[in-house]
Motif scaffolding. Structure first.
Motif, PDB file in Angstrom:
ATOM      1  N   GLU A 123       7.153   8.890  -4.728  1.00 30.13           N
ATOM      2  CA  GLU A 123       7.943   7.817  -4.114  1.00 30.13           C
ATOM      3  C   GLU A 123       7.110   6.970  -3.154  1.00 30.13           C
ATOM      4  O   GLU A 123       7.182   5.734  -3.204  1.00 30.13           O
ATOM      5  CB  GLU A 123       9.165   8.408  -3.411  1.00 30.13           C
ATOM      6  N   PRO A 124       6.295   7.594  -2.267  1.00 35.54           N
ATOM      7  CA  PRO A 124       5.413   6.771  -1.419  1.00 35.54           C
ATOM      8  C   PRO A 124       4.462   5.900  -2.232  1.00 35.54           C
ATOM      9  O   PRO A 124       4.158   4.773  -1.833  1.00 35.54           O
ATOM     10  CB  PRO A 124       4.645   7.809  -0.590  1.00 35.54           C
ATOM     11  N   VAL A 162      -2.738   6.566  -0.737  1.00 32.63           N
ATOM     12  CA  VAL A 162      -1.822   7.433  -1.477  1.00 32.63           C
ATOM     13  C   VAL A 162      -2.404   7.761  -2.854  1.00 32.63           C
ATOM     14  O   VAL A 162      -2.209   8.875  -3.364  1.00 32.63           O
ATOM     15  CB  VAL A 162      -0.420   6.804  -1.593  1.00 32.63           C
ATOM     16  N   ARG A 187      -1.541  -3.206   3.686  1.00 33.42           N
ATOM     17  CA  ARG A 187      -0.750  -2.763   2.538  1.00 33.42           C
ATOM     18  C   ARG A 187      -1.637  -2.271   1.395  1.00 33.42           C
ATOM     19  O   ARG A 187      -1.315  -1.293   0.722  1.00 33.42           O
ATOM     20  CB  ARG A 187       0.140  -3.905   2.049  1.00 33.42           C
ATOM     21  N   ARG A 194      -3.766   6.920   8.221  1.00 34.08           N
ATOM     22  CA  ARG A 194      -2.384   6.960   7.755  1.00 34.08           C
ATOM     23  C   ARG A 194      -1.377   7.128   8.887  1.00 34.08           C
ATOM     24  O   ARG A 194      -0.310   6.513   8.883  1.00 34.08           O
ATOM     25  CB  ARG A 194      -2.222   8.124   6.763  1.00 34.08           C
ATOM     26  N   ASP A 195      -1.711   7.950   9.854  1.00 30.76           N
ATOM     27  CA  ASP A 195      -0.707   8.400  10.815  1.00 30.76           C
ATOM     28  C   ASP A 195      -0.627   7.597  12.102  1.00 30.76           C
ATOM     29  O   ASP A 195       0.378   7.671  12.813  1.00 30.76           O
ATOM     30  CB  ASP A 195      -0.947   9.878  11.150  1.00 30.76           C
ATOM     31  N   ASP A 248       5.782  14.934  -4.042  1.00 33.72           N
ATOM     32  CA  ASP A 248       6.056  14.216  -2.796  1.00 33.72           C
ATOM     33  C   ASP A 248       5.255  12.920  -2.674  1.00 33.72           C
ATOM     34  O   ASP A 248       5.530  12.101  -1.793  1.00 33.72           O
ATOM     35  CB  ASP A 248       5.767  15.125  -1.595  1.00 33.72           C
ATOM     36  N   CYS A 249       4.241  12.756  -3.518  1.00 33.18           N
ATOM     37  CA  CYS A 249       3.441  11.518  -3.498  1.00 33.18           C
ATOM     38  C   CYS A 249       4.070  10.399  -4.320  1.00 33.18           C
ATOM     39  O   CYS A 249       3.715   9.225  -4.137  1.00 33.18           O
ATOM     40  CB  CYS A 249       2.042  11.785  -4.043  1.00 33.18           C
ATOM     41  N   LYS A 266       6.453   2.881  -3.577  1.00 34.01           N
ATOM     42  CA  LYS A 266       6.764   1.946  -2.494  1.00 34.01           C
ATOM     43  C   LYS A 266       5.516   1.199  -2.028  1.00 34.01           C
ATOM     44  O   LYS A 266       5.566   0.001  -1.743  1.00 34.01           O
ATOM     45  CB  LYS A 266       7.400   2.701  -1.322  1.00 34.01           C
ATOM     46  N   ALA A 267       4.389   1.921  -1.937  1.00 35.63           N
ATOM     47  CA  ALA A 267       3.150   1.286  -1.489  1.00 35.63           C
ATOM     48  C   ALA A 267       2.707   0.210  -2.468  1.00 35.63           C
ATOM     49  O   ALA A 267       2.254  -0.874  -2.063  1.00 35.63           O
ATOM     50  CB  ALA A 267       2.049   2.339  -1.330  1.00 35.63           C
ATOM     51  N   GLU A 301      -2.868   1.155   2.146  1.00 38.18           N
ATOM     52  CA  GLU A 301      -1.828   2.161   1.898  1.00 38.18           C
ATOM     53  C   GLU A 301      -1.859   2.611   0.440  1.00 38.18           C
ATOM     54  O   GLU A 301      -1.708   3.805   0.145  1.00 38.18           O
ATOM     55  CB  GLU A 301      -0.443   1.590   2.228  1.00 38.18           C
TER      56      GLU A 301
END
Length: 291
Positions: free
Chosen positions: A232-233, A261, A254, A42-43, A229-230, A236-237, A257
């Motif tokens: 919105e990501p 998540v 993609r 991820r990072d 917090d998960c 979007k993913a 991702e």
């Protein structure tokens, strides 16, 4: 691990890519407890110097979690990360190496003297939760039972939470399958589109319901904040993953991702479920003990 904020811990997760499914779920469990993590999948960003970023993150971490498996003991990268961690540990500044045993393999000599956490049965939810709690205690946390008000909230919204978990689980399974067969096809963006469609279960509807459910309560509980917090990501993913970028490598990234998540959300939902069940049982036991 309780409601008073994040643990003063930053964990570098060292693992082989063959064990990414476990690493994703572990990352979610640590996030639910307020532990900051570094997960390479991820990072690490395009353009990063991999050795420089890896070494820097180990230097910034308070612990390195070493996922010991058949694949990781053969991985040059994992061995390199473990070597850097050993040097860091010898500096004597409270840095720790925490081996997690995933397969029936012999621990490398460099960590054979360290007590490991036994995750060999990690796919069993009860076993996984028990061992995660042991790991969190090593990181400075302790299980905190949930109050009566939160228990009532959980029971009132159990159907919605189960609906959300089902929607996320279906999306995770379908997209994770897509990554396994991606090399044989030109595009796989349709798999994300299909998995998140308005058929059963509707993913975006589940996210909207979860967001509405958490809005009045998430700020009071670390676990619920991590779940919120998960959202919105995840949205979007899925939007990005359902579009064809015209490039196989980008399309594959993609889809990964989306899988990552979803894995984090499932881990948090599972841990949340375990925390509430433990709290309900404790409350019942306490009441039965009263004269």
């Amino acid at each position: 691990m309780g409601d008073d904020g994040a643990l003063p811990a930053r964990v570098f997760i060292s693992y082989s890519s063959a064990d990414r499914e476990f690493a994703r779920f572990l990352d979610g469990s640590l996030a639910a407890a307020g532990v900051a993590t570094f997960l390479a999948e991820r990072d690490l960003k395009v353009g990063d110097s991999i050795p420089e970023r890896i070494f820097g993150e180990i230097a910034a971490a308070t612990s390195l979690v070493y996922v010991v498996s058949r694949a990781s003991v053969r991985s040059p990268w994992v061995r390199e990360e473990l070597g850097v961690a050993k040097i860091r540990a010898m500096e004597g500044k409270g840095f720790g190496i925490l081996p997690l045993l995933l397969d029936d393999v012999t621990l490398p000599p460099s960590v054979s003297h360290i007590k490991y956490a036994d995750f060999r049965d990690w796919r069993d939810a009860t076993s996984y939760r028990k061992t995660v709690l042991e790991l969190l205690q090593s990181l400075g946390g302790a299980p905190v039972l949930i109050g009566q008000r939160q228990i009532l909230w959980y029971l009132d919204n159990l159907d919605t939470l189960k609906f959300v978990k089902h929607a996320v689980s279906v999306l995770h399974t379908r997209t994770d399958t897509a990554t396994g067969y991606f090399q044989w096809f030109d595009t796989w963006h349709w798999s994300v589109k299909y998995a998140a469609s308005d058929d059963d279960p509707p993913f975006f509807s589940a996210m909207d319901r979860l967001e509405e459910l958490l809005a009045p309560v998430a700020d009071g509980d670390q676990r619920l904040r991590a779940l919120r917090d998960c959202i919105e990501p995840a949205k979007k993913a899925v939007v990005r993953g359902s579009r064809d970028p015209g490039d196989r490598g980008e399309s594959s990234r993609r889809i990964r991702e989306v899988v990552e998540v979803c894995a984090r959300m499932l881990a948090i939902l599972n841990d949340l479920e375990g925390d509430f069940e433990a709290s309900v049982h404790a409350a019942i036991a306490t009441r039965m003990e009263r004269p």
